[in-house]
Motif scaffolding. Structure first.
Motif, PDB file in Angstrom:
ATOM      1  N   VAL A  37      48.246  29.779  40.851  1.00  0.00           N
ATOM      2  CA  VAL A  37      48.447  30.690  39.845  1.00  0.00           C
ATOM      3  C   VAL A  37      47.493  31.940  39.907  1.00  0.00           C
ATOM      4  O   VAL A  37      48.286  32.926  39.700  1.00  0.00           O
ATOM      5  N   SER A  42      51.613  35.112  42.892  1.00  0.00           N
ATOM      6  CA  SER A  42      51.697  34.782  42.133  1.00  0.00           C
ATOM      7  C   SER A  42      51.346  35.793  41.331  1.00  0.00           C
ATOM      8  O   SER A  42      51.477  35.499  39.450  1.00  0.00           O
ATOM      9  N   TRP A  45      53.897  35.382  37.264  1.00  0.00           N
ATOM     10  CA  TRP A  45      53.232  34.152  37.118  1.00  0.00           C
ATOM     11  C   TRP A  45      52.033  34.986  35.826  1.00  0.00           C
ATOM     12  O   TRP A  45      51.574  34.298  34.458  1.00  0.00           O
TER      13      TRP A  45
END
Length: 197
Positions: A37, A42, A45
């Motif tokens: 994450v 990412s 996210w």
């Protein structure tokens, strides 16, 4: 790599291998989860600078929530993706969109390739197809709902390939989202739905 796999909750064979999903174990999977994450790939996210303790807190809350679940996905036994399912009548879209009984919210994050490893051709498509099918297989599911960041052109295109129809932009406070839904029929007729046929 995550410890010994739990008994999978669900599995499907795809062109990249057997994909399985099992409930996320926050303690067992924390190092893996944190690396995924916070990876530069990412960015959507929204956890880029999160410390492990913050990731633990966020996912412990999800796993304890009766309206939100987190799932560790594997390909042939190796951890490869994270999925979440949620009830949009109680999470994410409350007060923004009139979710209906049988709507299942979905998030998916494909793990970045290990350093020096080449990307696996077809992995993202197989994971997306599998997670949509998994969400549609939830008890009482009628359609899947996603709310990707409107700037994330890659995931919006992948959603469309899975049969999602966009219904416009919604302001979720932390992002402007492209609200989209997918029915079993639209998934079955889609490019990605045929991957699992």
């Amino acid at each position: 790599m995550s410890a010994t796999p739990a008994t999978p909750t669900w599995s499907v064979r795809t062109t990249v291998g057997v994909l399985t999903l099992e409930p996320l174990d926050v303690d067992r999977d924390l190092d893996l989860l944190h690396s995924w994450v916070t990876h530069p790939r990412s960015v959507y996210w929204l956890m880029q600078d999160a410390e492990p303790a913050a990731v633990r807190t966020a996912y412990a809350a999800i796993t304890a929530d009766p309206h939100h679940d987190a799932w560790l996905g594997r390909v042939d036994g190796a951890p490869a993706f994270l999925a979440e399912t949620y009830d949009p009548r109680h999470r994410e879209l409350v007060g923004v969109w009139a979710a209906e009984p049988g709507d299942v919210g979905m998030h998916v994050l494909v793990a970045p390739p290990a350093e020096g490893a080449p990307p696996v051709r077809g992995l993202t498509s197989a994971v997306m197809a599998a997670v949509v099918r998994f969400a549609l297989d939830r008890p009482g599911a009628r359609r899947v709902v996603v709310e990707p960041d409107a700037r994330n052109a890659a995931i919006r295109a992948k959603n469309q390939a899975a049969g999602f129809v966009e219904h416009g932009l919604v302001d979720l406070g932390h992002k402007t989202a492209a609200l989209s839904t997918c029915t079993p029929a639209s998934f079955a007729a889609s490019e990605l739905g045929r991957v699992l046929a």
